[in-house]
Design an enzyme around this catalytic site. Structure first.
Site, PDB file in Angstrom:
ATOM      1  N   GLY A  66       0.944  -1.308  -0.038  1.00  0.00           N
ATOM      2  CA  GLY A  66      -0.015  -0.366   0.010  1.00  0.00           C
ATOM      3  C   GLY A  66       0.552   1.211  -0.281  1.00  0.00           C
ATOM      4  O   GLY A  66       1.140   1.334  -1.078  1.00  0.00           O
ATOM      5  N   SER A  67       0.346   1.688   0.765  1.00  0.00           N
ATOM      6  CA  SER A  67       1.080   3.728   0.831  1.00  0.00           C
ATOM      7  C   SER A  67       2.713   3.508   0.749  1.00  0.00           C
ATOM      8  O   SER A  67       3.382   3.048   1.193  1.00  0.00           O
ATOM      9  CB  SER A  67       0.400   4.338   2.143  1.00  0.00           C
ATOM     10  OG  SER A  67       0.538   5.303   1.984  1.00  0.00           O
TER      11      SER A  67
END
EC number: 4.2.1.171
Length: 596
Positions: A66-67
């Protein structure tokens, strides 16, 4: 049952000693949106570790995902004394490791980071207590004295700055401090990451997109102001991601000054170093978007995936803080997706025959989320989407959802993305590519996951613009709202870049949206927005973003609905959402199977 005091030899990416209780999962975890940077609690409601506190524990996960802001969250935890005592992975992990490297290089704080072989990692998951020394991990049984084993790692990692990497005269100048302390520190961090990645040289970068301007807490501000105060200046065109607040309106919105002022100081630190105040998580919508083959350094997970996949530019998934280091030097490790041969697909996902009339725009984020979950760290190629003629906004939604679930920094879609004119183009010379035939009914699981609110709950807030809306999306939103009346108990908010807002204002769209009751917010995005911008009375949020429907419950404590843009507008008018699945899913489910 693990044998008493088992020893596992791995690779130490950051050396050190630690021992403590093991918190472990065989599922990747995004620290941003997944771990509270103030408390260390896992807040990703979809993750098996949800509710666990990482402070003073040894964390074992296959990798992050993800991020790109996970490095910032980890830095906050380490500097506040609330972080894990060590990290253990089953494959090389850049984002969280970079957070540790920055803590060590800039602030003198560190924890061990070790990568074990997959089989050893999987065996370790059953342990309760472990000890780490360099590249060696040992299990410690309850009741035994906690101790650190002797480091007999057979695979020490050479991170001696510059010794294993071909450096130019310019690189040596940065490393020697000829261009100032900030650039010197930046080059040290770049070279440590290059060594971890196995890069043999550095390359010039044409532009940088910085995600480290997201305020995760005092540590993110201290890092940026330190580089600024050390004389840091960017040497290549540099844009800034969304920040924590709408810089021009946060006071009017009631944002507490302690957060608003800190977010402004962080943004100012980066603009003082020469970055442009673009404040968007969709830099690919800017006129400065890179062209195919251009070597760039972008952070922000959805932007990285879009740049590689849709634009055909070349960037690694750069962690927060490494982005500004590259901007200060114009140099990046020549590895990962900067190299053509590393961009080929190792997973093929084949869709059944669909027609454009069969789907709505919720199809693309649902599919991206599912493909990302299947792919993990593998680059996928998707077959069967070309007949649907996806728009750039469809690909944006697909990519953001994909980047939420996967750690892979790109995807291919045959006949759509620039490096996949054919399936063979996407695969290249790679052998042993796994092929999966996807059944559309598999998306019903994704639909249920993203619709975490109870059936028939009143909708309080419609959240749009994660990633930032394009001018085309604002135009379509205005069209869907035209001639209709918003329910008086439903708030509608959309985020976009300042540049997009300006275009929409010139076209009369902002005024039209305001008449319906839409609040248009710039500079920030939904992964940073909290109360009071989200009204305290809003308990149920609906969005057309799979990314926000995934992260939102943990970030906001609210329940979420997910659906197409048209159904979001319907909910804004009706005050509720019918969670009936889209026809492209429900029509494929056998009768009597039960559909929510």
């Amino acid at each position: 049952m693990l044998p008493r005091n088992s020893h596992y030899k791995g690779t130490a990416y950051v050396h050190g000693k630690a021992s403590g209780p093991l918190i472990a999962s065989n599922l990747e975890l995004s620290f941003w949106g997944g771990v509270d940077p103030q408390t260390s609690q896992v807040i990703d409601h979809h993750h098996p570790l949800s509710g666990e506190f990482l402070q003073d524990a040894i964390l074992a996960i296959p990798s992050g995902r993800g991020s790109c802001s996970g490095s910032g969250v980890l830095l906050e935890l380490l500097l506040s004394g609330k972080g894990p005592k060590a990290l253990i992975f089953s494959r090389r992990e850049d984002i969280l490791t970079l957070g540790v490297v920055v803590a060590e290089e800039i602030f003198g704080r560190s924890i061990p980071v070790v990568v074990l072989a997959v089989t050893d990692f999987e065996e370790l998951l059953a342990a309760r207590y472990v000890a780490v020394n360099g590249g060696t991990v040992s299990t410690v049984q309850l009741g035994d004295a906690m101790h650190s084993p002797e480091d007999d790692s057979t695979e020490p990692l050479d991170t001696t700055l510059g010794l294993s990497i071909e450096l130019s005269n310019k690189d040596y100048a940065f490393l020697s401090g000829a261009h100032g302390q900030a650039a010197q520190a930046a080059m040290r961090i770049i070279l440590r990451m290059a060594a971890m990645e196995g890069a043999r040289k550095l390359i010039d970068i044409t532009q940088v997109h910085i995600d480290g301007c997201v305020y995760t807490g005092p540590a993110s501000l201290k890092f940026a102001e330190t580089l600024r105060d050390w004389g840091g200046k960017v040497v290549t065109p540099t844009t800034l991601n969304s920040i924590f607040v709408d810089q021009r309106r946060w006071r009017a919105q009631g944002v507490p000054s302690v957060f608003g002022e800190a977010a402004e100081k962080l943004a100012t630190a980066y603009t003082d170093m020469g970055a442009l105040p673009t404040y968007t998580c969709a830099p690919y919508l800017l006129p400065s978007a890179p062209k195919r083959g251009e070597q760039v350094a972008w952070a922000e997970s959805n932007a990285v995936v879009y740049a590689n996949s849709v634009l055909g530019a070349k960037t690694m998934k750069y962690p927060d803080f490494l982005d500004i280091c590259i901007a200060l030097t114009g140099r990046a490790p020549y590895g990962g997706l900067h190299i053509e041969s590393n961009r080929s697909a190792s997973l093929c996902v084949e869709l059944p025959v669909l027609q454009k009339a069969d789907i709505d725009d919720s199809f693309y984020p649902l599919l991206g989320y599912h493909v990302g979950r299947i792919a993990g760290s593998r680059i996928p190629v998707v077959v069967g989407v070309d007949v649907l003629r996806p728009s750039r906004d469809d690909l944006k939604a697909f990519g953001a959802a994909f980047a939420t679930m996967a750690s892979a920094p790109m995807f291919h879609i045959v006949g759509v993305t620039p490096e996949a004119a054919t399936l063979q183009d996407a695969i290249g010379r790679r052998e042993g590519v796994e092929c999966i035939r996807l059944d559309v009914t598999e998306l019903q699981t994704v639909w249920r996951t993203l619709n975490s609110a109870e059936d028939n709950s009143p909708v309080d807030l419609i959240s749009l613009g994660n990633p930032h809306f394009s001018i085309a999306e604002l135009r379509r939103l205005a069209s869907l709202c035209r001639g209709r009346a918003k329910h008086d108990k439903v708030a509608v908010m959309v985020t976009c870049a300042r540049a997009t807002y300006g275009l929409a204002d010139q076209a009369g769209l902002i005024e039209e949206l305001h008449r319906f009751g839409v609040e248009v917010i710039t500079d920030t995005c939904w992964c940073m927005i909290g109360e009071p911008v989200i009204p305290t009375t809003s308990r149920t949020i609906m969005t057309n973003s799979a990314k926000y429907a995934h992260y939102g419950p943990g970030l906001t404590g609210r329940r979420f609905y997910f659906g197409s843009l048209a159904r979001c507008v319907d909910a804004a008018c009706d005050g509720y959402f019918d969670t009936k699945m889209p026809g492209f899913i429900s029509s494929c489910i056998p009768k009597g199977a039960g559909v929510r």
